[in-house]
Design an enzyme around this catalytic site. Structure first.
Site, PDB file in Angstrom:
ATOM      1  N   GLY A  12       0.829  -1.206   0.000  1.00 24.09           N
ATOM      2  CA  GLY A  12       0.000   0.000   0.000  1.00 24.09           C
ATOM      3  C   GLY A  12       0.858   1.249   0.000  1.00 24.09           C
ATOM      4  N   ASP A  13       0.182   2.383  -0.142  1.00 25.67           N
ATOM      5  CA  ASP A  13       0.833   3.699  -0.091  1.00 25.67           C
ATOM      6  C   ASP A  13       1.859   3.911  -1.212  1.00 25.67           C
ATOM      7  OD1 ASP A  13      -0.580   4.074   2.333  1.00 25.67           O
ATOM      8  OD2 ASP A  13       1.005   2.995   3.382  1.00 25.67           O
ATOM      9  N   LYS A  16      -0.955   5.527  -5.504  1.00 23.26           N
ATOM     10  CA  LYS A  16      -1.976   5.212  -6.515  1.00 23.26           C
ATOM     11  C   LYS A  16      -2.929   6.374  -6.752  1.00 23.26           C
ATOM     12  CE  LYS A  16      -3.295   1.669  -4.041  1.00 23.26           C
ATOM     13  NZ  LYS A  16      -2.258   1.643  -3.005  1.00 23.26           N
ATOM     14  N   GLY A  17      -3.228   7.130  -5.662  1.00 22.10           N
ATOM     15  CA  GLY A  17      -4.197   8.221  -5.784  1.00 22.10           C
ATOM     16  C   GLY A  17      -3.796   9.207  -6.859  1.00 22.10           C
ATOM     17  N   ASN A  38      -9.951   2.329   5.515  1.00 18.29           N
ATOM     18  CA  ASN A  38      -8.564   2.090   5.914  1.00 18.29           C
ATOM     19  C   ASN A  38      -7.599   2.710   4.901  1.00 18.29           C
ATOM     20  OD1 ASN A  38      -9.433   0.253   3.968  1.00 18.29           O
ATOM     21  ND2 ASN A  38      -8.366  -1.510   4.810  1.00 18.29           N
ATOM     22  N   GLY A  40      -6.005   5.482   2.289  1.00 20.83           N
ATOM     23  CA  GLY A  40      -5.838   6.936   2.278  1.00 20.83           C
ATOM     24  C   GLY A  40      -5.116   7.314   1.014  1.00 20.83           C
ATOM     25  N   HIS A  41      -5.837   7.854   0.055  1.00 21.12           N
ATOM     26  CA  HIS A  41      -5.213   8.248  -1.200  1.00 21.12           C
ATOM     27  C   HIS A  41      -5.007   9.752  -1.208  1.00 21.12           C
ATOM     28  CE1 HIS A  41      -6.814   4.384  -3.344  1.00 21.12           C
ATOM     29  NE2 HIS A  41      -5.764   4.172  -2.584  1.00 21.12           N
ATOM     30  N   THR A 129      -5.688  -0.571  10.954  1.00 24.05           N
ATOM     31  CA  THR A 129      -6.038   0.856  11.024  1.00 24.05           C
ATOM     32  C   THR A 129      -7.189   1.078  12.007  1.00 24.05           C
ATOM     33  OG1 THR A 129      -7.614   0.623   9.219  1.00 24.05           O
ATOM     34  CG2 THR A 129      -5.359   1.205   8.608  1.00 24.05           C
ATOM     35  N   GLY A 302      -1.915   8.429  10.433  1.00 25.46           N
ATOM     36  CA  GLY A 302      -0.794   9.291  10.810  1.00 25.46           C
ATOM     37  C   GLY A 302       0.397   8.510  11.363  1.00 25.46           C
ATOM     38  N   LYS A 331       7.875   8.453  -6.517  1.00 22.85           N
ATOM     39  CA  LYS A 331       8.752   9.007  -5.473  1.00 22.85           C
ATOM     40  C   LYS A 331      10.242   8.797  -5.728  1.00 22.85           C
ATOM     41  CE  LYS A 331       5.880   9.663  -1.547  1.00 22.85           C
ATOM     42  NZ  LYS A 331       5.673   9.448  -0.138  1.00 22.85           N
ATOM     43  N   LEU A 332      10.621   8.768  -6.997  1.00 18.44           N
ATOM     44  CA  LEU A 332      12.059   8.622  -7.292  1.00 18.44           C
ATOM     45  C   LEU A 332      12.843   9.794  -6.698  1.00 18.44           C
ATOM     46  CD1 LEU A 332      14.199   6.915  -8.799  1.00 18.44           C
ATOM     47  CD2 LEU A 332      13.844   8.375 -10.792  1.00 18.44           C
TER      48      LEU A 332
HETATM   49  P1  IMP Z   1      -6.821  -3.149   8.222  1.00 12.79           P
HETATM   50  O1  IMP Z   1      -6.981  -3.028   6.754  1.00 12.79           O
HETATM   51  O2  IMP Z   1      -7.191  -1.896   8.963  1.00 12.79           O
HETATM   52  O3  IMP Z   1      -7.484  -4.377   8.754  1.00 12.79           O
HETATM   53  O4  IMP Z   1      -5.249  -3.346   8.511  1.00 12.79           O
HETATM   54  C1  IMP Z   1      -4.547  -4.531   8.140  1.00 12.79           C
HETATM   55  C2  IMP Z   1      -3.139  -4.184   7.674  1.00 12.79           C
HETATM   56  O5  IMP Z   1      -3.233  -3.465   6.440  1.00 12.79           O
HETATM   57  C3  IMP Z   1      -2.376  -3.262   8.619  1.00 12.79           C
HETATM   58  O6  IMP Z   1      -1.007  -3.595   8.540  1.00 12.79           O
HETATM   59  C4  IMP Z   1      -2.582  -1.888   8.043  1.00 12.79           C
HETATM   60  O7  IMP Z   1      -1.567  -0.992   8.387  1.00 12.79           O
HETATM   61  C5  IMP Z   1      -2.559  -2.216   6.552  1.00 12.79           C
HETATM   62  N1  IMP Z   1      -3.281  -1.240   5.730  1.00 12.79           N
HETATM   63  C6  IMP Z   1      -4.616  -1.118   5.583  1.00 12.79           C
HETATM   64  N2  IMP Z   1      -4.912  -0.142   4.711  1.00 12.79           N
HETATM   65  C7  IMP Z   1      -3.740   0.359   4.288  1.00 12.79           C
HETATM   66  C8  IMP Z   1      -3.392   1.374   3.343  1.00 12.79           C
HETATM   67  O8  IMP Z   1      -4.227   2.010   2.709  1.00 12.79           O
HETATM   68  N3  IMP Z   1      -2.063   1.588   3.171  1.00 12.79           N
HETATM   69  C9  IMP Z   1      -1.122   0.871   3.831  1.00 12.79           C
HETATM   70  N4  IMP Z   1      -1.394  -0.076   4.705  1.00 12.79           N
HETATM   71  C10 IMP Z   1      -2.699  -0.341   4.936  1.00 12.79           C
END
Ligand code: IMP
Length: 424
Positions: A12-13, A16-17, A38, A40-41, A129, A302, A331-332
């Site tokens: 993740g992160d 993509k947004g 969960n 955040g874009h 999250t 955060g 993010k190069l």
């Molecule tokens: P959950 O999705 O809140 O159940 O979290 C499960 C795992 O996925 C945890 O390690 C979170 O930090 C990770 N996670 C959930 N959504 C994101 C996201 O959008 N970006 C990065 N990590 C995420």
């Protein structure tokens, strides 16, 4: 132009947004297919920063229909807050937002269960999250979930919610000694949310089926990343949905052949939030440097993100299981000024070197990464717009990643703004 699925290739992160926002200009529909608030874009458009959790990033483009698909779990509190925030910025949210009547709804007991499970989990802690995502998908799989369509009908909502609250209260008490939750105020609250959501609620499977039949161009937006996918990710340290490209069909109700091309997004280094294996993690000053320079703090919680080198073994696997046709490297610019840049090319475990990503996290947790070093660059690359403008060592770095993963890098992001892209 064929349909396109945008999928994160790490944990993740990946940024993509920004990519969905940039590409959505060429699509009629943007459909989000899994996850919930969960995600955040972060998108910077016209100098303004937007953090979107549930609403597809295409909302920032006029004439783009944004669909929250059946595979998403929706927390009405987060959704309605997001709609208000967008409107506060002068972004129209009306007919351009369609919410699936088949999507499941997050209730306060899901968030509470998430919190209690995490707090009592000890070594089993996932670092979620705490947005109630896992417990909501649990109810979906257990066939006791409440869907958006149920929310639209008072009698159905009342009936299903009454059973759920009673069951959850029994669990809360037996497992955690927690005081019960009240049914009446929850029902009243969700009936109010239902009315505010109603104008957007549609049979999105039908809507998308028609759009597909009419040849409308559809962009599928994944949240999280392949390595957090419930099936192919680093289980159990995953989110509870199919975050990989495989989820695009089931999470929208469109057939797999409608998904089209797959664009994999990866950072030029790697980050992860929450627990779980991360072989190329840097726990030293270099890791701190990446976090500071890359602004690596969770867009939803955060939390500081764990940072490390690009992991070519994990990437090769993620690109293969998602069928990535091409990649975007983001993010190069964050790597500028680092003298020697590492890339993970294998895992040493029990006297062997693995070059293929293993299924079990125990093996990953016990491994030592094999890293190759690449010369860095010092020039500011944020104004570069063509590949040739990048310093030689940056070009070599990009070409090496392509070779190691086996997928072409078609564009490179060198800053937050929409226009900060190097196209090849
Ligand atoms: P959950 O999705 O809140 O159940 O979290 C499960 C795992 O996925 C945890 O390690 C979170 O930090 C990770 N996670 C959930 N959504 C994101 C996201 O959008 N970006 C990065 N990590 C995420």
């Amino acid at each position: 132009m064929s349909n396109l699925c945008i999928v994160g290739l790490q944990w993740g992160d990946e940024g993509k947004g920004k990519i969905v926002d940039t590409l959505s200009a060429g699509f009629d529909v943007v459909a989000r297919y899994q996850g919930g608030s969960n995600a955040g874009h972060t998108v910077v458009a016209d100098g303004r920063k937007f953090v979107l959790h549930l609403i597809p990033s295409g909302i920032l483009r006029a004439n783009c229909l944004c669909v929250i698909g059946n595979g998403v779990v929706i927390d009405p509190v987060a959704l309605l807050q997001e709609i208000e925030e967008l409107r506060g910025h002068g972004i129209a949210v009306g007919e351009n937002l369609a919410i699936s009547d088949r999507a499941h709804v997050v209730f306060p007991y899901h968030k509470e269960m998430d919190r209690l499970q995490e707090e009592s989990g000890g070594s089993g802690k996932i670092g979620t999250t705490q947005r109630g995502i896992g417990p909501c998908y649990t109810d979906k799989a257990a066939r006791v979930g409440i869907r958006v369509g149920d929310l639209m009908d008072r009698a159905t909502l009342e009936r299903k919610l009454r059973v759920n609250v009673a069951q959850k209260n029994r669990l809360f008490e037996a497992l955690y000694g927690r005081a019960p939750m009240s049914f009446d105020p929850m029902l009243a609250q969700y009936l109010e949310y239902a009315e505010r959501m109603r104008p957007h609620v549609k049979d999105t499977v039908d809507l998308l089926t028609q759009a597909y039949a009419e040849g409308k161009r559809i962009l599928f937006e994944g949240a999280q990343g392949v390595m957090l996918d419930i099936d192919v990710g680093t289980y159990p340290y995953i989110s509870s949905s199919n975050a990989g490209a495989g989820g695009a069909a089931s999470g929208t109700g469109l057939p797999p052949k409608a998904v089209g091309r797959v664009l994999g997004i990866t950072k030029a280094y790697c980050t992860r939030v929450g627990q779980g294996p991360f072989p190329t993690e840097l726990t030293d000053a270099l890791g701190d440097q990446l976090r500071q320079r890359g602004g690596e703090y969770g867009a939803t919680t955060g939390r500081p993100r764990r940072c490390g080198w690009f992991d070519a073994v994990a990437l090769r696997y993620a690109a293969a299981v998602s069928g990535a046709d091409e990649m975007v490297l983001t993010k190069l610019d964050v790597l500028t000024g680092i003298e020697k840049i590492g890339v993970g090319v294998g895992y040493r475990v029990g006297g062997r070197t693995l070059e293929r990503f293993p299924a079990g996290v125990d093996m990953l947790e016990g491994c030592t990464p094999v890293c190759r070093e690449f010369a860095g660059w010092t020039e500011d690359i944020s104004a570069c717009r063509s590949f040739g403008e990048l310093p030689r060592t940056a070009r070599e770095y990009v070409e090496t990643l392509e070779k190691l993963v086996g997928v072409r890098i078609g564009s490179i992001s060198v800053g937050n703004a929409r226009e900060a892209m190097v196209r090849r």
